[in-house]
Motif scaffolding. Sequence first.
Motif, short mmCIF file in Angstrom:
data_model
loop_
_atom_site.label_atom_id
_atom_site.label_comp_id
_atom_site.label_asym_id
_atom_site.label_seq_id
_atom_site.Cartn_x
_atom_site.Cartn_y
_atom_site.Cartn_z
N LYS A 66 -12.59 -54.21 119.05
CA LYS A 66 -12.58 -54.06 117.60
C LYS A 66 -11.27 -54.54 117.00
N ALA A 67 -10.19 -54.29 117.70
CA ALA A 67 -8.88 -54.71 117.20
C ALA A 67 -8.79 -56.23 117.10
N ALA A 68 -9.47 -56.92 118.01
CA ALA A 68 -9.38 -58.38 118.03
C ALA A 68 -10.26 -59.04 116.98
N ARG A 69 -11.42 -58.44 116.66
CA ARG A 69 -12.36 -59.12 115.77
C ARG A 69 -12.48 -58.48 114.38
N GLY A 70 -11.93 -57.31 114.19
CA GLY A 70 -12.03 -56.65 112.89
C GLY A 70 -11.12 -57.29 111.86
N TYR A 71 -11.58 -57.35 110.62
CA TYR A 71 -10.76 -57.95 109.56
C TYR A 71 -9.55 -57.08 109.25
N PHE A 72 -9.78 -55.80 109.03
CA PHE A 72 -8.69 -54.92 108.61
C PHE A 72 -7.80 -54.49 109.77
N THR A 73 -8.23 -54.76 111.01
CA THR A 73 -7.37 -54.49 112.16
C THR A 73 -6.41 -55.63 112.42
N THR A 74 -6.72 -56.80 111.87
CA THR A 74 -5.87 -57.97 112.08
C THR A 74 -5.15 -58.41 110.81
N VAL A 75 -5.62 -57.95 109.67
CA VAL A 75 -5.01 -58.33 108.39
C VAL A 75 -4.55 -57.07 107.66
N GLN A 76 -3.30 -57.04 107.28
CA GLN A 76 -2.76 -55.91 106.53
C GLN A 76 -3.02 -56.14 105.03
N VAL A 77 -3.98 -55.43 104.47
CA VAL A 77 -4.32 -55.57 103.06
C VAL A 77 -3.60 -54.48 102.27
N PRO A 78 -2.72 -54.85 101.33
CA PRO A 78 -2.01 -53.83 100.54
C PRO A 78 -3.00 -52.93 99.80
N PRO A 79 -2.72 -51.64 99.75
CA PRO A 79 -3.64 -50.71 99.08
C PRO A 79 -3.99 -51.09 97.65
N LEU A 80 -2.99 -51.57 96.88
CA LEU A 80 -3.26 -51.95 95.49
C LEU A 80 -4.22 -53.14 95.40
N LEU A 81 -4.08 -54.10 96.33
CA LEU A 81 -4.99 -55.24 96.35
C LEU A 81 -6.40 -54.79 96.74
N ALA A 82 -6.48 -53.92 97.73
CA ALA A 82 -7.78 -53.40 98.14
C ALA A 82 -8.46 -52.66 96.99
N LEU A 83 -7.68 -51.86 96.25
CA LEU A 83 -8.22 -51.12 95.12
C LEU A 83 -8.68 -52.07 94.02
N ALA A 84 -7.92 -53.12 93.77
CA ALA A 84 -8.28 -54.08 92.72
C ALA A 84 -9.57 -54.81 93.06
N VAL A 85 -9.71 -55.25 94.31
CA VAL A 85 -10.93 -55.94 94.73
C VAL A 85 -12.13 -54.99 94.67
N ALA A 86 -11.93 -53.75 95.13
CA ALA A 86 -13.01 -52.77 95.09
C ALA A 86 -13.45 -52.50 93.65
N THR A 87 -12.48 -52.39 92.75
CA THR A 87 -12.79 -52.16 91.33
C THR A 87 -13.58 -53.32 90.74
N LEU A 88 -13.22 -54.54 91.12
CA LEU A 88 -13.93 -55.72 90.63
C LEU A 88 -15.38 -55.72 91.11
N ILE A 89 -15.60 -55.41 92.39
CA ILE A 89 -16.96 -55.39 92.94
C ILE A 89 -17.80 -54.33 92.24
N VAL A 90 -17.22 -53.16 92.04
CA VAL A 90 -17.92 -52.07 91.35
C VAL A 90 -18.27 -52.48 89.92
N ALA A 91 -17.33 -53.13 89.24
CA ALA A 91 -17.55 -53.55 87.86
C ALA A 91 -18.67 -54.58 87.76
N LEU A 92 -18.76 -55.47 88.75
CA LEU A 92 -19.81 -56.49 88.74
C LEU A 92 -21.19 -55.89 89.01
N ALA A 93 -21.23 -54.83 89.82
CA ALA A 93 -22.51 -54.20 90.15
C ALA A 93 -22.98 -53.24 89.06
N LEU A 94 -22.06 -52.67 88.31
CA LEU A 94 -22.39 -51.63 87.34
C LEU A 94 -23.44 -52.05 86.31
N PRO A 95 -23.37 -53.25 85.71
CA PRO A 95 -24.37 -53.61 84.69
C PRO A 95 -25.80 -53.57 85.19
#
Length: 276
Positions: A66-95
């Motif tokens: 899992k460590a070798a093939r997982g995205y978040f195990t190999t890429v350090q995503v800053p929490p603020l960036l993760a929150l921003a992307v999650a917010t965008l996805i939620v906003a697109l689905a909401l309508p």
Amino acid sequence: MIRKLPNLLTAHMDAWGTTFIIGLMCLLLHGASAWGLVLTVTVGYWFGFAVNDYFDAPVDRLDPDKAARGYFTTVQVPPLLALAVATLIVALALPVFLSYGMRGIVVFAVALLIVWAYSAPPLRLKSVPGFDVLTHALFVQTFPYVLIMVLLGLPWTPLDIVMIAGFLLASTSAQLEQQVRDYDTDRLSERNFTIWIGRERSAFLMRLLTLVLLVVVSLHVLNGVIPTYLAPFGLVCVPLLLHRFVRRPDQPRSEWLFRATVIVALSYAALLLIFR
């Protein structure tokens, strides 16, 4: 981060692909047409599994595969960036959900609550023995079908009850299979149902539920309750389910067999869309 993005986009294709098939089944059985909703729910499930992987990264890094093939195990995503992307996805689905009025708002709120509560601290239900299996049973394969029924206001039939029972059994046994597979890694830093009762007991329960699932689906195909055009979805899953009985509890499931099952099922779903 960008170079490895395809790994994130295709992760858990088996899971969100199954979500699409479940939505397709619901529409076909009721002669409904709401493909925008089905696609939105499918993307929503991809999002839910991505959130789960994000919070699972510290545990997954303990597993070399899992460590070798997982995205978040190999890429350090800053929490603020993760929150921003999650917010965008939620906003697109909401309508899409808002178009269904109050029912859509309630369903959307429940979905977001479960995505957060299952994976993220402080609740992290997937690490609470009992709640982990219950949440998976109710929301992974069962909820997409119920969600579409509720939002479209479709009439419930005996067949829908059979479908829900099948999804409950399939989702519960799948969660136990995953926990049995990850037992050695999870017990280093997690608690879950399988760690609580033991790998052997959990494997026995997984096989028992799988047997019940096979019997229930087979009987309802033979007596005509489940339409014959849906039977291929069940048949293509039989080798995967039977594989649970022949391997040892400490052996992982066959990933190539799982992927092949999903690909064949999605191919048959495409044929139904074209010719029905």
